[in-house]
Design a protein around this motif. Structure first.
Motif, PDB file in Angstrom:
ATOM      1  N   ARG A   1       0.822  -1.278   0.036  1.00  0.00           N
ATOM      2  CA  ARG A   1      -0.007  -0.180  -0.047  1.00  0.00           C
ATOM      3  C   ARG A   1       0.807   1.268  -0.038  1.00  0.00           C
ATOM      4  N   PHE A   2       2.211   1.265   0.599  1.00  0.00           N
ATOM      5  CA  PHE A   2       2.745   2.599   0.873  1.00  0.00           C
ATOM      6  C   PHE A   2       4.288   2.466   0.118  1.00  0.00           C
ATOM      7  N   SER A   3       4.363   1.597  -0.742  1.00  0.00           N
ATOM      8  CA  SER A   3       5.441   1.493  -1.688  1.00  0.00           C
ATOM      9  C   SER A   3       6.010   2.879  -2.072  1.00  0.00           C
ATOM     10  N   ILE A   4       7.286   3.084  -1.373  1.00  0.00           N
ATOM     11  CA  ILE A   4       7.955   4.503  -1.768  1.00  0.00           C
ATOM     12  C   ILE A   4       8.916   3.948  -2.803  1.00  0.00           C
ATOM     13  N   GLY A   5       8.373   4.008  -3.896  1.00  0.00           N
ATOM     14  CA  GLY A   5       9.297   3.575  -5.115  1.00  0.00           C
ATOM     15  C   GLY A   5       9.193   2.259  -5.321  1.00  0.00           C
ATOM     16  N   MET A   6       9.647   1.923  -6.519  1.00  0.00           N
ATOM     17  CA  MET A   6       9.635   0.348  -6.735  1.00  0.00           C
ATOM     18  C   MET A   6      11.160   0.166  -7.356  1.00  0.00           C
ATOM     19  N   PRO A   7      11.862  -1.143  -7.271  1.00  0.00           N
ATOM     20  CA  PRO A   7      13.124  -1.269  -7.916  1.00  0.00           C
ATOM     21  C   PRO A   7      12.836  -1.297  -9.404  1.00  0.00           C
ATOM     22  N   GLN A   8      13.900  -0.905 -10.281  1.00  0.00           N
ATOM     23  CA  GLN A   8      13.789  -1.061 -11.611  1.00  0.00           C
ATOM     24  C   GLN A   8      14.074  -2.375 -11.872  1.00  0.00           C
ATOM     25  N   PRO A   9      13.314  -2.961 -12.996  1.00  0.00           N
ATOM     26  CA  PRO A   9      13.813  -4.420 -13.405  1.00  0.00           C
ATOM     27  C   PRO A   9      14.946  -4.320 -14.192  1.00  0.00           C
ATOM     28  N   ASN A  10      15.854  -5.287 -13.773  1.00  0.00           N
ATOM     29  CA  ASN A  10      17.121  -5.496 -14.663  1.00  0.00           C
ATOM     30  C   ASN A  10      17.961  -4.201 -14.315  1.00  0.00           C
ATOM     31  N   PRO A  11      18.007  -3.819 -13.253  1.00  0.00           N
ATOM     32  CA  PRO A  11      18.703  -2.268 -13.013  1.00  0.00           C
ATOM     33  C   PRO A  11      20.219  -2.386 -13.482  1.00  0.00           C
ATOM     34  N   ALA A  12      20.366  -1.006 -14.005  1.00  0.00           N
ATOM     35  CA  ALA A  12      21.629  -0.744 -14.357  1.00  0.00           C
ATOM     36  C   ALA A  12      22.650  -0.377 -13.317  1.00  0.00           C
ATOM     37  N   SER A  13      22.110   0.102 -12.235  1.00  0.00           N
ATOM     38  CA  SER A  13      22.901   0.500 -11.124  1.00  0.00           C
ATOM     39  C   SER A  13      22.047   0.143  -9.972  1.00  0.00           C
ATOM     40  N   GLN A  14      23.028   0.301  -8.706  1.00  0.00           N
ATOM     41  CA  GLN A  14      22.485  -0.214  -7.384  1.00  0.00           C
ATOM     42  C   GLN A  14      21.349   0.577  -7.038  1.00  0.00           C
ATOM     43  N   LEU A  15      21.545   2.236  -7.243  1.00  0.00           N
ATOM     44  CA  LEU A  15      20.558   3.120  -7.008  1.00  0.00           C
ATOM     45  C   LEU A  15      19.148   2.713  -7.677  1.00  0.00           C
ATOM     46  N   GLN A  16      19.274   1.938  -8.918  1.00  0.00           N
ATOM     47  CA  GLN A  16      17.975   1.663  -9.488  1.00  0.00           C
ATOM     48  C   GLN A  16      17.336   0.722  -8.867  1.00  0.00           C
ATOM     49  N   SER A  17      18.047  -0.152  -8.014  1.00  0.00           N
ATOM     50  CA  SER A  17      17.427  -1.362  -7.363  1.00  0.00           C
ATOM     51  C   SER A  17      17.124  -0.941  -5.855  1.00  0.00           C
ATOM     52  N   THR A  18      17.338   0.381  -5.487  1.00  0.00           N
ATOM     53  CA  THR A  18      17.145   0.468  -4.159  1.00  0.00           C
ATOM     54  C   THR A  18      16.014   1.157  -3.867  1.00  0.00           C
ATOM     55  N   THR A  19      15.220   1.049  -2.711  1.00  0.00           N
ATOM     56  CA  THR A  19      13.875   1.497  -2.296  1.00  0.00           C
ATOM     57  C   THR A  19      14.092   1.599  -0.858  1.00  0.00           C
ATOM     58  N   TYR A  20      13.207   2.425  -0.175  1.00  0.00           N
ATOM     59  CA  TYR A  20      13.279   2.749   1.195  1.00  0.00           C
ATOM     60  C   TYR A  20      12.008   2.226   1.735  1.00  0.00           C
ATOM     61  N   CYS A  21      11.890   2.064   3.231  1.00  0.00           N
ATOM     62  CA  CYS A  21      10.816   1.892   3.858  1.00  0.00           C
ATOM     63  C   CYS A  21      10.924   3.265   5.101  1.00  0.00           C
ATOM     64  N   ARG A  22       9.801   3.876   5.241  1.00  0.00           N
ATOM     65  CA  ARG A  22       9.873   4.938   6.133  1.00  0.00           C
ATOM     66  C   ARG A  22       8.968   4.704   7.192  1.00  0.00           C
ATOM     67  N   VAL A  23       9.608   4.880   8.506  1.00  0.00           N
ATOM     68  CA  VAL A  23       8.912   4.336   9.687  1.00  0.00           C
ATOM     69  C   VAL A  23       8.392   5.505  10.259  1.00  0.00           C
ATOM     70  N   TYR A  24       7.171   5.919  10.464  1.00  0.00           N
ATOM     71  CA  TYR A  24       6.599   7.117  11.009  1.00  0.00           C
ATOM     72  C   TYR A  24       5.945   6.817  12.390  1.00  0.00           C
ATOM     73  N   MET A  25       6.325   7.719  13.447  1.00  0.00           N
ATOM     74  CA  MET A  25       5.683   7.312  14.677  1.00  0.00           C
ATOM     75  C   MET A  25       5.273   8.673  15.345  1.00  0.00           C
ATOM     76  N   GLN A  26       4.298   8.659  16.365  1.00  0.00           N
ATOM     77  CA  GLN A  26       3.854   9.602  17.174  1.00  0.00           C
ATOM     78  C   GLN A  26       3.582   8.914  18.551  1.00  0.00           C
ATOM     79  N   SER A  27       3.884   9.946  19.438  1.00  0.00           N
ATOM     80  CA  SER A  27       3.332   9.443  20.839  1.00  0.00           C
ATOM     81  C   SER A  27       3.158  10.630  21.717  1.00  0.00           C
ATOM     82  N   MET A  28       2.459  10.367  22.811  1.00  0.00           N
ATOM     83  CA  MET A  28       2.334  11.764  23.580  1.00  0.00           C
ATOM     84  C   MET A  28       3.381  12.067  24.666  1.00  0.00           C
ATOM     85  N   SER A  29       4.491  11.024  24.537  1.00  0.00           N
ATOM     86  CA  SER A  29       5.430  11.321  25.425  1.00  0.00           C
ATOM     87  C   SER A  29       6.590  10.911  24.650  1.00  0.00           C
TER      88      SER A  29
END
Length: 635
Positions: free
Chosen positions: A394-422
Motif C-alpha cells: 500500500r505504501f511502497s515508496i518507489g519500486m526497484p527497476q527491472p534489470n537495474p543498471a545501477s544499485q540506486l535503480q534497485s534500491t528503495t526505502y521503508c519510512r517508519v513514522y511514529m507519534q506518541s504523547m511522550s
C-alpha cells in the motif's frame, strides 16, 4: 489626538495600483523585498511570511526565550529595504508580525528614528484569541466549533478531533484570520508601514486596492477581484514560474532565481499579473492558472471582507509577462472567520531503512514484523498514537527497476513514522531497533544514523471558526517614542451572507468518450497541467487543459469516480471529494477532505502538505484520444 484620514492622490486613483509581493513563506530572504522595491516602480510592497504552523513555532520560541514573536526574515527584509522605501515613498503591508506585531513595529520605528526617515508605522491587533480559547476550554471542556462544520456538507468526511485530555495550558496559540479593514484604517490615517499578524494571506493586497481606489465595504465585485489578485501573488514565485508543472517545456535556466510577482489592480477589481523586466521566470496563462487553482476550496473563495465566486473566472495573456484575470464575482462575506488553534501534539520521529531490489516487499514485511512483535512483548505497542511502516504494497515508496543498471535503480526505502504523547515510547522503540539491528533482512542498510529517531515535539492544528462580530480589530499608529499615538477600530462588515452548501458535481451533459476517436494509454500529464496543496486536513487539486475540444473530453472524462480511481491505494472510504468546473479556463478542481489527517506538522504522510499530489495524479496512465496534441513523456 485623531489624525486626519488620508486618501490617495486623485491622479493615483485613475490608474491601477501596482503591488509587488516579496514573500510567500517564512524562509523567503530579505533581499527579495529590496529587489522588488529597487528594480522598478511600485506603489506597495506586501509579504506573506505566515503559514498555518508558523504561529505555533513563534509561541514555542517565545516560551523558551529564543524568539520575540515576529518573523526574523520580515525584519531583515524591512531593514534592507528601508532606504528605498523612504526614498520612493512606497507603502508596505506585511503579516510577518506573527504573534507580536507591536514589537516589529517598534523595531521599524527605531530604524526610522535612527535615519530620520519621514515614515509612519502602524500595527494591527485583534487576531490573538489565545486567552479566549484557553478560557473556553477551561470553563466548558471543549474547543470552538470545527471549521468544516460550518460548511454544512452532507457526507463530509470527519476530520480528526482534538485529543480528549486537552487542557487549557496545552494551547500554544490561537489566532483569527483577519480581513483588510484594520489595514485600510491604518492607510487612511497616514501609515506608510503596516505590520500585521494573522491576517488572511490575500488581505494586504485587498487593503492596498481598497484604500487606493476608495472602495466601500460593499463593493463586492471589486473586493473579490482584489482578493483573487492577492491570492495569485501571495505565494511569491509560485505565479512566476516556481512550482510550475509545465516547467519541463522550457529552458531550465529560466527557473533559476525567478523574479517575484507584481499585480496591477484596476478600479473595477480586475488585475494584471506581471513582474519586473529583466528578471528570470515567466508570467503566462499557465503559471497564473496553476496558482489560481492552488489552495482554493471549490468555486467559492472565502475572506472576512468578501466571498469571491470563481465560476466564470477568465485568464488571458495581454503582453509578454502580463496576464489579465477577470470574471470574478463578489458576494457578502460569511458571518464567521477561520480561527487557527495550535496545541502541543506530543512527539514524533521517523527512520528510513533501505533495501536492494531482490524480494524487497518481503524484506520490509519481515522488518515490520520484527519491530511490532518486539514492541508488543514490551507492552509498548499501544503507547503510539501513530506507528506506520510505509512500505509495499500500500505504501511502497518507489519500486526497484527491472534489470537495474545501477544499485540506486534497485534500491528503495521503508519510512517508519511514529507519534506518541511522550518521549519514552519513541526512545524505547529506538532501543528495540538497536536490539534487533543484527537480525535484519538480506542487504539491509541505512541512509543516515539513528539520530533521526530522536523524539521531536510537534504541534497539532485545529481549524475552528468564530463570529466576526466578536472580533476587536484595530490599527494603532506609533509616535517617535514607539508609544501608540492613536488607535482606530476597524468595525465589522456591514452585511453578511450565510454559507450555503458547497457545490459538487460531475458535468451536466458529458459527451460519450468514444466520440473522440481512437485512444492511446499514456501519462495524464502529457496533456494536463495542474497544482495541488493543503488546507488543514484536506488536499485541493486543480487540473486543466488548453483547448475547447480537449476541454469537452476532459470534463466528460474526469468525473468524481474517475478521480477517486486515480487516487488508487491512497483512497480511504472515510474521505470525501468535491468537484467543480471552471469552464473558461478549462479546469476541473477537486477537494479531498481528510486525506492529510490533522494536517500541517502532524500529518503522517511523506507529502504532508499535498504539494506533490497533482503530479502523482498526472503520472497515472489513462487513455487519451490520439487526435489531441500531447507532450512527450519526461523522466
Amino acid at each position: 489626538m485623531t489624525l486626519i484620514e488620508q486618501q490617495p492622490q486623485v491622479e493615483q486613483s485613475r490608474r491601477p495600483v501596482r503591488i509587488a509581493n516579496c514573500s510567500g513563506a517564512q524562509y523567503d530572504p530579505g533581499r527579495q523585498m529590496q529587489k522588488q522595491a529597487s528594480l522598478g516602480e511600485v506603489d506597495f510592497l506586501t509579504g506573506d511570511w505566515l503559514a498555518e504552523n508558523n504561529l505555533a513555532q513563534e509561541a514555542a520560541a517565545m516560551s523558551s526565550g529564543t524568539g520575540e514573536g515576529f518573523k526574523i526574515k520580515t525584519w531583515d527584509a524591512l531593514r534592507q529595504s528601508m532606504d528605498v522605501i523612504a526614498e520612493k515613498r512606497i507603502k508596505v503591508v506585511v503579516n510577518g508580525g506573527g504573534l507580536n506585531p507591536k514589537a516589529l513595529a517598534w523595531r521599524c520605528q527605531e530604524l526610522i528614528n535612527k535615519n530620520n526617515y519621514n515614515l509612519k508605522v502602524a500595527f494591527v491587533s485583534g487576531d490573538d484569541r489565545l486567552s479566549h480559547v484557553s478560557a473556553s476550554l477551561k470553563d466548558h471542556g471543549s474547543l470552538p466549533q470545527h471549521f468544516h462544520d460550518d460548511v454544512k456538507n452532507a457526507g463530509l468526511a470527519k476530520t480528526k478531533e482534538a485529543r480528549s485530555d486537552l487542557k487549557d495550558s496545552d494551547i500554544l496559540a490561537s489566532n483569527a484570520y483577519l480581513g483588510a479593514r484594520a489595514i485600510v484604517k491604518a492607510l487612511k490615517n497616514g501609515a506608510d508601514i503596516t505590520i500585521c499578524g494573522r491576517v488572511a494571506d490575500a488581505s494586504p493586497v485587498v487593503a492596498a486596492s481598497w484604500w487606493w481606489h476608495g472602495w466601500s465595504d460593499q463593493d463586492y465585485n471589486r473586493l473579490a477581484g482584489a482578493l483573487i489578485a492577492g491570492h495569485l501573488v501571495e505565494c511569491s514565485a509560485y505565479v512566476t514560474g516556481s512550482n510550475f508543472s509545465g516547467f519541463h517545456r522550457f529552458d531550465l535556466d529560466t527557473f533559476v532565481d525567478v523574479g517575484f510577482p507584481i499585480v496591477e489592480v484596476t478600479e473595477d477589481g480586475t488585475c494584471i499579473i506581471t513582474k519586473h523586466e529583466g528578471t528570470n521566470g515567466m508570467v503566462t496563462e499557465d503559471t497564473v492558472r496553476c496558482q489560481l487553482l492552488y489552495e482554493i476550496q471549490g468555486s467559492s473563495y472565502l475572506n472576512s471582507d468578501v466571498k469571491a465566486i470563481l465560476d466564470d473566472v477568465e485568464v488571458y495573456e495581454v503582453g509578454k509577462d502580463r496576464v489579465k484575470v477577470s470574471g470574478v464575482v463578489g458576494r457578502p462575506p460569511p458571518p464567521t472567520t477561520k480561527l487557527a488553534i495550535f496545541y502541543a501534539g506530543g512527539f514524533e520521529a521517523q527512520i528510513l531503512v533501505n533495501a536492494a531490489g531482490y524480494a524487497t516487499s518481503k524484506k520490509f514485511t519481515l522488518f515490520e514484523k520484527q519491530i511490532r512483535i518486539a514492541l508488543s512483548k514490551a507492552s509498548l505497542l499501544e503507547s503510539f498514537t501513530e506507528l506506520e511502516f510505509q512500505v509495499s504494497p500500500r505504501f511502497s515508496i518507489g519500486m526497484p527497476q527491472p534489470n537495474p543498471a545501477s544499485q540506486l535503480q534497485s534500491t528503495t526505502y521503508c519510512r517508519v513514522y511514529m507519534q506518541s504523547m511522550s518521549r519514552e515510547p519513541i526512545v524505547a522503540l529506538s532501543q528495540i531497533f538497536d536490539d534487533e539491528i543484527m537480525q535484519h533482512y538480506s542487504g539491509w542498510h541505512m541512509s543516515a544514523d539513528l539520530r533521526t529517531m530522536a523524539p521531536k515535539s510537534f504541534y497539532a492544528y485545529y481549524p475552528a471558526i468564530m463570529s466576526q462580530d466578536d472580533l476587536d480589530e484595530a490599527a494603532h499608529l506609533l509616535d517617535q517614542n514607539g508609544s501608540i499615538a492613536d488607535s482606530f477600530r476597524s468595525g465589522h462588515p456591514s452585511k453578511y451572507e450565510v454559507l450555503e452548501k458547497r457545490p459538487s458535481y460531475d458535468s451536466a451533459n458529458p459527451l460519450p468518450l468514444d466520440l473522440f476517436g481512437p485512444t492511446t494509454a499514456m501519462r495524464l500529464g502529457n496533456l494536463v497541467l495542474g497544482r495541488s496543496g493543503d488546507k488543514g486536513p484536506n488536499i485541493n487539486c486543480g487540473l486543466f487543459v488548453h483547448h475547447p475540444d480537449t476541454w469537452e473530453w476532459f470534463r466528460s472524462f474526469m468525473t468524481l469516480n474517475t478521480f477517486t480511481g486515480l487516487i488508487g491505494a491512497d483512497w480511504k472510504d472515510d474521505y470525501h471529494i468535491e468537484r467543480v468546473e471552471f469552464p473558461k479556463i478549462y479546469a476541473v478542481h477537486f477537494v479531498i477532505y481528510g486525506i492529510l489527517g490533522r494536517g500541517v506538522s502532524s500529518s503522517k504522510l511523506l507529502d504532508n502538505r499535498g504539494k506533490g499530489f497533482a503530479d502523482y495524479i498526472r503520472d497515472k496512465h489513462v487513455y487519451i484520444p490520439d487526435k489531441f496534441p500531447t507532450w512527450s513523456d519526461v523522466n
